[in-house]
Design a protein around this motif. Structure first.
Motif, PDB file in Angstrom:
ATOM      1  N   ALA A 108       0.824  -1.216   0.000  1.00 33.29           N
ATOM      2  CA  ALA A 108       0.000   0.000   0.000  1.00 33.29           C
ATOM      3  C   ALA A 108       0.856   1.262   0.000  1.00 33.29           C
ATOM      4  O   ALA A 108       1.921   1.319   0.620  1.00 33.29           O
ATOM      5  CB  ALA A 108      -0.920   0.004   1.221  1.00 33.29           C
ATOM      6  N   ILE A 109       0.374   2.272  -0.707  1.00 35.45           N
ATOM      7  CA  ILE A 109       1.009   3.588  -0.742  1.00 35.45           C
ATOM      8  C   ILE A 109      -0.092   4.637  -0.671  1.00 35.45           C
ATOM      9  O   ILE A 109      -0.881   4.789  -1.610  1.00 35.45           O
ATOM     10  CB  ILE A 109       1.845   3.793  -2.022  1.00 35.45           C
ATOM     11  CG1 ILE A 109       2.962   2.743  -2.113  1.00 35.45           C
ATOM     12  CG2 ILE A 109       2.442   5.202  -2.056  1.00 35.45           C
ATOM     13  CD1 ILE A 109       3.740   2.786  -3.416  1.00 35.45           C
ATOM     14  N   VAL A 110      -0.171   5.349   0.424  1.00 39.93           N
ATOM     15  CA  VAL A 110      -1.189   6.384   0.599  1.00 39.93           C
ATOM     16  C   VAL A 110      -0.766   7.632  -0.171  1.00 39.93           C
ATOM     17  O   VAL A 110       0.349   8.122  -0.014  1.00 39.93           O
ATOM     18  CB  VAL A 110      -1.373   6.720   2.090  1.00 39.93           C
ATOM     19  CG1 VAL A 110      -2.414   7.814   2.269  1.00 39.93           C
ATOM     20  CG2 VAL A 110      -1.787   5.460   2.857  1.00 39.93           C
ATOM     21  N   GLY A 111      -1.657   8.147  -1.004  1.00 41.43           N
ATOM     22  CA  GLY A 111      -1.342   9.311  -1.820  1.00 41.43           C
ATOM     23  C   GLY A 111      -1.349  10.603  -1.026  1.00 41.43           C
ATOM     24  O   GLY A 111      -1.825  10.657   0.113  1.00 41.43           O
ATOM     25  N   LYS A 243      -9.833  -0.241  -3.622  1.00 48.56           N
ATOM     26  CA  LYS A 243      -9.047  -1.464  -3.779  1.00 48.56           C
ATOM     27  C   LYS A 243      -8.460  -1.571  -5.185  1.00 48.56           C
ATOM     28  O   LYS A 243      -7.346  -2.079  -5.361  1.00 48.56           O
ATOM     29  CB  LYS A 243      -9.899  -2.688  -3.459  1.00 48.56           C
ATOM     30  CG  LYS A 243     -10.266  -2.820  -1.995  1.00 48.56           C
ATOM     31  CD  LYS A 243     -11.135  -4.044  -1.757  1.00 48.56           C
ATOM     32  CE  LYS A 243     -11.525  -4.181  -0.287  1.00 48.56           C
ATOM     33  NZ  LYS A 243     -12.412  -5.351  -0.060  1.00 48.56           N
ATOM     34  N   ALA A 244      -9.210  -1.120  -6.184  1.00 52.50           N
ATOM     35  CA  ALA A 244      -8.707  -1.144  -7.560  1.00 52.50           C
ATOM     36  C   ALA A 244      -7.496  -0.232  -7.699  1.00 52.50           C
ATOM     37  O   ALA A 244      -6.490  -0.588  -8.327  1.00 52.50           O
ATOM     38  CB  ALA A 244      -9.802  -0.725  -8.525  1.00 52.50           C
ATOM     39  N   ARG A 245      -7.578   0.945  -7.120  1.00 53.98           N
ATOM     40  CA  ARG A 245      -6.439   1.868  -7.164  1.00 53.98           C
ATOM     41  C   ARG A 245      -5.221   1.272  -6.455  1.00 53.98           C
ATOM     42  O   ARG A 245      -4.078   1.436  -6.893  1.00 53.98           O
ATOM     43  CB  ARG A 245      -6.834   3.205  -6.543  1.00 53.98           C
ATOM     44  CG  ARG A 245      -7.710   4.062  -7.442  1.00 53.98           C
ATOM     45  CD  ARG A 245      -8.287   5.234  -6.691  1.00 53.98           C
ATOM     46  NE  ARG A 245      -8.815   6.261  -7.603  1.00 53.98           N
ATOM     47  CZ  ARG A 245      -9.552   7.290  -7.213  1.00 53.98           C
ATOM     48  NH1 ARG A 245      -9.865   7.425  -5.922  1.00 53.98           N
ATOM     49  NH2 ARG A 245      -9.967   8.180  -8.091  1.00 53.98           N
ATOM     50  N   ALA A 250       0.478  -0.817  -5.599  1.00 49.62           N
ATOM     51  CA  ALA A 250       1.342  -1.926  -5.212  1.00 49.62           C
ATOM     52  C   ALA A 250       2.221  -2.373  -6.379  1.00 49.62           C
ATOM     53  O   ALA A 250       3.421  -2.619  -6.211  1.00 49.62           O
ATOM     54  CB  ALA A 250       0.493  -3.095  -4.700  1.00 49.62           C
ATOM     55  N   MET A 251       1.628  -2.483  -7.566  1.00 52.45           N
ATOM     56  CA  MET A 251       2.394  -2.937  -8.724  1.00 52.45           C
ATOM     57  C   MET A 251       3.514  -1.960  -9.062  1.00 52.45           C
ATOM     58  O   MET A 251       4.671  -2.349  -9.268  1.00 52.45           O
ATOM     59  CB  MET A 251       1.465  -3.107  -9.933  1.00 52.45           C
ATOM     60  CG  MET A 251       2.146  -3.714 -11.149  1.00 52.45           C
ATOM     61  SD  MET A 251       2.732  -5.406 -10.844  1.00 52.45           S
ATOM     62  CE  MET A 251       1.158  -6.286 -10.860  1.00 52.45           C
ATOM     63  N   LYS A 297     -12.103   4.878 -15.444  1.00 43.78           N
ATOM     64  CA  LYS A 297     -11.552   6.020 -14.716  1.00 43.78           C
ATOM     65  C   LYS A 297     -10.160   5.708 -14.172  1.00 43.78           C
ATOM     66  O   LYS A 297      -9.221   6.493 -14.338  1.00 43.78           O
ATOM     67  CB  LYS A 297     -12.480   6.420 -13.564  1.00 43.78           C
ATOM     68  CG  LYS A 297     -11.894   7.521 -12.669  1.00 43.78           C
ATOM     69  CD  LYS A 297     -12.848   7.968 -11.591  1.00 43.78           C
ATOM     70  CE  LYS A 297     -12.189   8.943 -10.622  1.00 43.78           C
ATOM     71  NZ  LYS A 297     -11.559  10.112 -11.274  1.00 43.78           N
ATOM     72  N   VAL A 298     -10.009   4.544 -13.527  1.00 48.57           N
ATOM     73  CA  VAL A 298      -8.724   4.179 -12.950  1.00 48.57           C
ATOM     74  C   VAL A 298      -7.679   3.990 -14.042  1.00 48.57           C
ATOM     75  O   VAL A 298      -6.511   4.360 -13.880  1.00 48.57           O
ATOM     76  CB  VAL A 298      -8.852   2.903 -12.087  1.00 48.57           C
ATOM     77  CG1 VAL A 298      -7.491   2.485 -11.533  1.00 48.57           C
ATOM     78  CG2 VAL A 298      -9.822   3.138 -10.942  1.00 48.57           C
TER      79      VAL A 298
END
Length: 493
Positions: A108-111, A243-245, A250-251, A297-298
């Protein structure tokens, strides 16, 4: 009296200092514990834990994508992974809590809100772009266009970040080459691959060995032909927008991917798993609360596009590539049996025929998210190598084979191959999945007449266009995930 008052104040001052020191001494460990629970360590500084991508490079333009965070690195991987079946290749996380806060998930990376800009230079001349905001509505991403570039030029750049208060700067650097002018004879070196699921990584620290292997070849650009992420696989299953974002965060947090993009531009195609779920159609049902519109959108948040998702790029006199769209314009799954089915749609087909026939490039490559030649599994029903789209598939194979120097490179299939269509002679190369764990879906023993080469395993495809004694040639090389050569095919004009 005055002495007594002075002593009292002295005592109170010392006691206050003691209380403050005690409190600060307790708060620091608490803040550290806060970070253990996956909350952002917000120091005010901004970082680039998702790196950046240089995309849509042409002779005169490019777009740089990035995303900001207050965290330097992604959340570490804490879950073990295991195969679902003893003989299966695919791995999945063990005991993964799908309902935990997304910010606590592996990778996870919080924007974070902020501003970014680019300073780029070539031959000593420096250009500075405007500041571009990163905001929650676009998942804290930014897409910075670079225009008025020179063809065949090497550009180095620095990407800078600034918080809203304008007090702190941080930066990352990279470089890329623009495409050569269509009249210029110049060698081109590129790589391509497909199908990567986060939990099928093959290097626990860096992610995917394929990206490190490709980097050693120093390609001019890279084409990812789709299934960059898998919304419909656990760890987490993308049942909502957040979750999609996360799948993208993560990738793009893997070290091998970030470092590769520092030096290599990318063109991206999407396929079903990047949009919603397996074999998605325009009338497919949502994945939980995640809809097809959410998927589009994503995709647009993470893949800069000037206009339509189908486009073409020229790299010098000897190469032109076409990147086509296979999901947005296809027929719904439920249509009357007599109605013709399409994957591309009429507008895209007309554009393709027009631009293809106008091109005088020596070699032409169609990059398709799905197979055109195959062969494919009989039960599949979503690509031009399947019976369901046989009419459009016959048209496309016939149209392409009527031209010289034409090849198809496809994604979607989890094995490497080189095939020749028996009816038309059209050649197709399947690049194969990014990792060995992602391979499968075909038997190594099932080599059909179309197959000139077949390998059910992971890796990538390298393509070189060059001249030998002024004779144009193109070379296709299949590599394994570590960069060893598995198969080579070379053609002259």
């Amino acid at each position: 009296m005055e002495v007594k008052v002075s002593k009292r104040r002295s005592f109170l001052g010392k006691f206050s200092f003691f209380l403050i020191s005690f409190f600060v001494g307790r708060v620091k460990p608490l803040l550290a514990m806060k970070n253990l629970f996956g909350l952002p360590n917000n120091t005010g500084k901004l970082y680039f834990p998702n790196g950046f991508k240089v995309t849509e490079v042409s002779t005169t333009e490019a777009v740089v994508w990035t995303r900001l965070s207050h965290n330097k690195k992604p959340k570490p991987i804490i879950h073990k992974k295991a195969k679902t079946k003893p003989k299966a290749n695919n791995y999945y996380p063990v005991d993964f809590d799908e309902n935990q806060p997304v910010k606590n998930m592996d990778g996870a990376i919080v924007g974070a809100k902020g501003k970014v800009r680019i300073k780029y230079k070539a031959k000593g001349k420096t250009v500075v772009t405007d500041w571009y905001k990163t905001e929650s509505i676009n998942d804290f991403t930014a897409q910075i266009p670079l225009t008025n570039l020179k063809s065949g030029e090497h550009y180095s750049f620095e990407l800078e970040a600034m918080p809203a208060d304008g007090q702190v700067h941080s930066s990352v650097s990279g470089s890329f080459n623009t495409a050569s002018d269509p009249t210029e004879i110049k060698s081109v070196n590129l790589t391509t691959s497909t199908c990567q699921y986060f939990w099928n990584y093959d290097d626990a620290k860096r992610g995917f060995q394929t990206y490190d292997a490709m980097a050693k070849l120093k390609p001019d650009f890279f084409v990812h032909t789709g299934d960059y992420v898998y919304y419909d696989r656990i760890g987490p299953l993308a049942t909502n927008l957040e979750k999609a974002r996360h799948k993208w965060h993560a990738m793009d947090g893997w070290a091998s991917i970030k470092e590769f993009y520092q030096q290599v531009p990318i063109y991206m195609l999407k396929d079903d798993h990047d949009l919603l779920k397996d074999d998605v159609y325009p009338d497919s049902s949502p994945l939980g609360d995640f809809t097809l519109e959410n998927g589009l959108k994503v995709w647009r948040e993470n893949v800069p596009l000037k206009d339509k998702p189908y486009r073409t790029f020229r790299w010098g006199k000897d190469l032109q590539v076409w990147l086509v769209e296979g999901r947005e314009y296809r027929s719904p799954k439920e249509i009357p049996a007599a109605q013709p089915r399409t994957i591309w749609g009429e507008e895209q087909k007309n554009w393709f025929m027009e631009t293809f026939e106008e091109s005088d490039a020596t070699f032409k490559i169609l990059f398709s998210p799905t197979p055109v030649v195959g062969p494919d599994r009989e039960k599949k029903r979503d690509n031009h190598a399947n019976n369901l789209f046989e009419e459009e598939g016959n048209w496309l194979r016939g149209f392409l084979s009527d031209n010289k120097g034409v090849f198809v490179v496809n994604g979607d299939r989890h094995w490497q191959y080189y095939s020749i269509d028996e009816a038309t002679g059209l050649r197709e190369f399947g690049a194969g999945p990014v990792s060995d764990a992602q391979s499968g879906g075909w038997s190594q023993d099932d080599k059909r007449p179309e197959h000139q080469y077949l390998r059910v395993n992971g890796g990538f495809l390298g393509i070189k266009v060059f001249r030998e004694s002024n004779n144009p040639k193109i070379n296709f090389t299949h590599y394994d995930v570590q960069g060893s050569v598995m198969n080579q095919e070379e053609f002259e004009n």
